[in-house]
Design an enzyme around this catalytic site. Structure first.
Site, PDB file in Angstrom:
ATOM      1  N   GLU A 124       4.456 -21.376 -20.966  1.00 21.16           N
ATOM      2  CA  GLU A 124       4.056 -20.740 -22.217  1.00 21.16           C
ATOM      3  C   GLU A 124       4.173 -19.218 -22.063  1.00 21.16           C
ATOM      4  O   GLU A 124       4.476 -18.516 -23.003  1.00 21.16           O
ATOM      5  CB  GLU A 124       2.613 -21.134 -22.546  1.00 21.16           C
ATOM      6  CG  GLU A 124       2.166 -20.725 -23.939  1.00 21.16           C
ATOM      7  CD  GLU A 124       0.681 -20.975 -24.167  1.00 21.16           C
ATOM      8  OE1 GLU A 124      -0.006 -21.445 -23.245  1.00 21.16           O
ATOM      9  OE2 GLU A 124       0.221 -20.678 -25.283  1.00 21.16           O
ATOM     10  N   ARG A 131      -4.698 -25.390 -10.505  1.00 17.25           N
ATOM     11  CA  ARG A 131      -5.831 -26.034 -11.182  1.00 17.25           C
ATOM     12  C   ARG A 131      -5.667 -27.543 -11.247  1.00 17.25           C
ATOM     13  O   ARG A 131      -6.661 -28.270 -11.379  1.00 17.25           O
ATOM     14  CB  ARG A 131      -6.056 -25.400 -12.560  1.00 17.25           C
ATOM     15  CG  ARG A 131      -6.611 -23.978 -12.443  1.00 17.25           C
ATOM     16  CD  ARG A 131      -6.892 -23.359 -13.793  1.00 17.25           C
ATOM     17  NE  ARG A 131      -5.722 -23.208 -14.626  1.00 17.25           N
ATOM     18  CZ  ARG A 131      -4.868 -22.185 -14.580  1.00 17.25           C
ATOM     19  NH1 ARG A 131      -5.071 -21.186 -13.744  1.00 17.25           N
ATOM     20  NH2 ARG A 131      -3.823 -22.140 -15.369  1.00 17.25           N
TER      21      ARG A 131
HETATM   22  P1  AMP Z   1       3.104 -25.652 -19.830  1.00 15.92           P
HETATM   23  O1  AMP Z   1       4.158 -25.801 -18.785  1.00 15.92           O
HETATM   24  O2  AMP Z   1       3.510 -24.698 -20.925  1.00 15.92           O
HETATM   25  O3  AMP Z   1       2.629 -26.979 -20.371  1.00 15.92           O
HETATM   26  O4  AMP Z   1       1.890 -24.913 -19.149  1.00 15.92           O
HETATM   27  C1  AMP Z   1       0.999 -25.615 -18.391  1.00 15.92           C
HETATM   28  C2  AMP Z   1       0.565 -24.872 -17.164  1.00 15.92           C
HETATM   29  O5  AMP Z   1       0.305 -23.500 -17.393  1.00 15.92           O
HETATM   30  C3  AMP Z   1      -0.714 -25.480 -16.675  1.00 15.92           C
HETATM   31  O6  AMP Z   1      -0.616 -25.595 -15.260  1.00 15.92           O
HETATM   32  C4  AMP Z   1      -1.788 -24.516 -17.095  1.00 15.92           C
HETATM   33  O7  AMP Z   1      -2.671 -24.296 -16.041  1.00 15.92           O
HETATM   34  C5  AMP Z   1      -1.078 -23.218 -17.460  1.00 15.92           C
HETATM   35  N1  AMP Z   1      -1.357 -22.771 -18.845  1.00 15.92           N
HETATM   36  C6  AMP Z   1      -0.456 -22.632 -19.835  1.00 15.92           C
HETATM   37  N2  AMP Z   1      -1.008 -22.168 -20.953  1.00 15.92           N
HETATM   38  C7  AMP Z   1      -2.314 -22.020 -20.689  1.00 15.92           C
HETATM   39  C8  AMP Z   1      -3.449 -21.592 -21.467  1.00 15.92           C
HETATM   40  N3  AMP Z   1      -3.337 -21.209 -22.742  1.00 15.92           N
HETATM   41  N4  AMP Z   1      -4.652 -21.599 -20.862  1.00 15.92           N
HETATM   42  C9  AMP Z   1      -4.781 -21.987 -19.573  1.00 15.92           C
HETATM   43  N5  AMP Z   1      -3.767 -22.397 -18.806  1.00 15.92           N
HETATM   44  C10 AMP Z   1      -2.537 -22.408 -19.332  1.00 15.92           C
END
Ligand code: AMP
Length: 170
Positions: free
Chosen positions: A95, A58
């Protein structure tokens, strides 16, 4: 225009307890998509950079239109096994799970300045890994941008000292 109207909550995706922020309604609306890209671009009018680095998948949807509109080249950071030439890689926590990202070793030369773009900041693991990849190649991260930030997950703490912008927050 209230762009938050175009981000849809999908509960329990991809795992129970996660509220997934679905950006597809925003991508589908020509006016909202264009305005979102323009508003992010506006933040970087005075930022010096040579390339936009986008994170699969994305991050490509936000970073590539920005690159075209700003007259810059685009560098992909991808999931494992996708990039054909010599790569360097980094493991990180999500996450909802863990993962690895890769970049071509010759994508960035020492001294190159880059903006790193992704759709969403959650725990910050992905973007922190991307910063490490860029810096390992000698690049300088002059800005980090997101469409959406989940503030309560404190992803920003991993990005201290960086110029971080999110178009929408909650
Ligand atoms: P993080 O590494 O935890 O900051 O997660 C970010 C990545 O995971 C991004 O590339 C997002 O596309 C995806 N992502 C994580 N949590 C979500 C969420 N609640 N909704 C949509 N995309 C998420």
């Amino acid at each position: 225009m209230d762009l938050k109207k175009f981000i849809r909550d999908i509960p329990d995706f991809p795992k129970e307890g996660i509220i997934f922020k679905d950006i597809t309604p925003l991508l589908k609306d020509a006016e909202a998509f264009n305005e979102a890209i323009d508003r992010i671009i506006e933040q970087y009018r005075d930022t010096e950079f040579d390339y936009i680095v986008g994170i699969e998948a994305r991050g490509f949807l936000i970073g590539a239109p920005m690159a075209i509109k700003m007259g810059k080249g685009f560098i992909p950071i991808r999931k494992p096994g996708k990039l054909p030439a010599e790569i360097i890689s980094k493991d990180y926590d999500l996450e909802y799970g863990s993962n690895k990202i890769e970049i071509h070793r010759d994508a960035i030369s020492p001294g190159d300045k880059v903006l790193i773009i992704d759709d969403l900041l959650a725990t910050g693991g992905t973007i922190a890994a991307a910063v490490e990849l860029v810096e390992e190649l000698g690049g300088q991260v002059t800005g980090i941008g997101f469409l959406y930030e989940l503030s309560e997950l404190n992803g920003r703490e991993l990005l201290e000292g960086h110029n971080v912008f999110s178009l929408m927050k909650e």
